[in-house]
Design a protein around this motif. Structure first.
Motif, short mmCIF file in Angstrom:
data_model
loop_
_atom_site.label_atom_id
_atom_site.label_comp_id
_atom_site.label_asym_id
_atom_site.label_seq_id
_atom_site.Cartn_x
_atom_site.Cartn_y
_atom_site.Cartn_z
N MET A 1 13.69 -0.35 -11.94
CA MET A 1 12.37 -0.44 -12.48
C MET A 1 11.56 0.78 -12.03
O MET A 1 11.65 1.20 -10.89
CB MET A 1 11.68 -1.72 -11.99
N ARG A 3 7.57 2.17 -12.03
CA ARG A 3 6.16 1.85 -12.23
C ARG A 3 5.37 3.15 -12.15
O ARG A 3 5.44 3.88 -11.17
CB ARG A 3 5.67 0.87 -11.17
N LEU A 4 4.62 3.43 -13.22
CA LEU A 4 3.80 4.64 -13.30
C LEU A 4 2.33 4.26 -13.36
O LEU A 4 1.98 3.22 -13.93
CB LEU A 4 4.15 5.44 -14.56
N GLU A 5 1.49 5.13 -12.81
CA GLU A 5 0.05 4.91 -12.86
C GLU A 5 -0.64 6.16 -13.40
O GLU A 5 -0.37 7.26 -12.95
CB GLU A 5 -0.50 4.58 -11.48
N GLU A 14 -1.56 0.92 -15.04
CA GLU A 14 -0.13 1.06 -14.77
C GLU A 14 0.69 0.67 -16.00
O GLU A 14 0.25 -0.11 -16.84
CB GLU A 14 0.28 0.15 -13.61
N THR A 15 1.91 1.20 -16.02
CA THR A 15 2.91 0.79 -17.00
C THR A 15 4.25 0.70 -16.28
O THR A 15 4.48 1.41 -15.30
CB THR A 15 2.97 1.74 -18.21
N VAL A 16 5.12 -0.19 -16.76
CA VAL A 16 6.42 -0.43 -16.12
C VAL A 16 7.52 -0.20 -17.15
O VAL A 16 7.42 -0.64 -18.29
CB VAL A 16 6.50 -1.87 -15.57
N ARG A 18 11.64 -0.92 -17.32
CA ARG A 18 12.79 -1.56 -16.68
C ARG A 18 14.05 -1.12 -17.39
O ARG A 18 14.09 -1.06 -18.62
CB ARG A 18 12.71 -3.08 -16.78
N TYR A 35 1.21 -3.69 -24.95
CA TYR A 35 0.00 -3.10 -24.39
C TYR A 35 -1.19 -3.66 -25.15
O TYR A 35 -1.18 -3.74 -26.38
CB TYR A 35 0.10 -1.58 -24.55
N ILE A 58 5.07 -3.27 -20.37
CA ILE A 58 6.38 -3.49 -19.75
C ILE A 58 7.42 -3.23 -20.82
O ILE A 58 7.44 -3.91 -21.84
CB ILE A 58 6.53 -4.92 -19.18
N MET A 86 4.31 8.28 -10.04
CA MET A 86 5.34 7.24 -9.96
C MET A 86 5.06 6.48 -8.66
O MET A 86 5.19 7.04 -7.57
CB MET A 86 6.73 7.86 -9.93
N GLU A 88 6.48 3.45 -7.96
CA GLU A 88 7.64 2.65 -7.57
C GLU A 88 8.83 3.03 -8.44
O GLU A 88 8.71 3.26 -9.63
CB GLU A 88 7.32 1.16 -7.76
#
Length: 181
Positions: A1, A3-5, A14-16, A18, A35, A58, A86, A88
């Protein structure tokens, strides 16, 4: 995964993304989350885009998309300085390289090395940014003095990148072969 901000001027979102075995690159209600715009004319919006052009907060993608270009959707409601970071990157069997391309400026930035800062304008294209991901593949090689040296390599934007685990003490020739020699 991953995770960006996207943040700046007092706003952050944020957006994820996977990567999952058997996932689809198209929007699926059981895997992805659409979204939803905040409704603010002055804030920021941020999402990734599915292959069928849905903006997703997501986004579940198949594992083979680890070496693909992912379009990012963003809007800026207030001119100013912003960052994409980034925050995560988890559950990868090998180190993941995440390159952010600012299409407007023609700049590519390695998000593994830190956030990307840019001047955002309310007239910027919604698809100003692209994400390129790749998994580093580890190879053990023997150097000219029979010491084992671990190197990592990945292919990005028609370039082969090679990173050595330890610094080389002498100039050493390197040969690269594909699977057929």
């Amino acid at each position: 995964m991953v995770r960006l901000e996207l943040g700046g001027e007092g706003y952050a979102v944020e957006t994820v993304i996977r990567f999952k075995e058997g996932a689809s690159d198209s929007y699926l209600t059981i895997e992805d989350a659409l979204y939803l715009p905040s409704g603010s004319d002055v804030g920021v919006e941020f999402a990734s885009q599915s292959s069928d052009n849905y903006e997703l907060v997501i986004n579940s993608l198949p594992l083979d998309q680890l070496r693909a270009v992912i379009i990012l959707y963003s809007t800026i409601g207030t001119n100013g300085v912003y960052t994409i970071e980034m925050i995560e990157a988890t559950n990868f069997s090998s180190p993941l390289t995440i390159m952010l391309t600012d299409v407007k400026l023609g700049v590519t930035h390695d998000l593994n090395s830190g956030p990307y800062s840019f001047v955002g304008d309310i007239n910027d294209n919604e698809n100003r940014f692209e994400l390129n991901t790749s998994i580093e593949e580890s190879v053990i090689v023997e150097d000219h003095i029979d010491n084992h040296q671990e190197i990592f390599g990945y292919y990005h934007n028609s370039e082969l990148h090679v990173r050595f685990n330890n610094a080389l003490e002498t100039s050493t020739p390197v040969s690269v072969y594909n699977s057929i020699g």
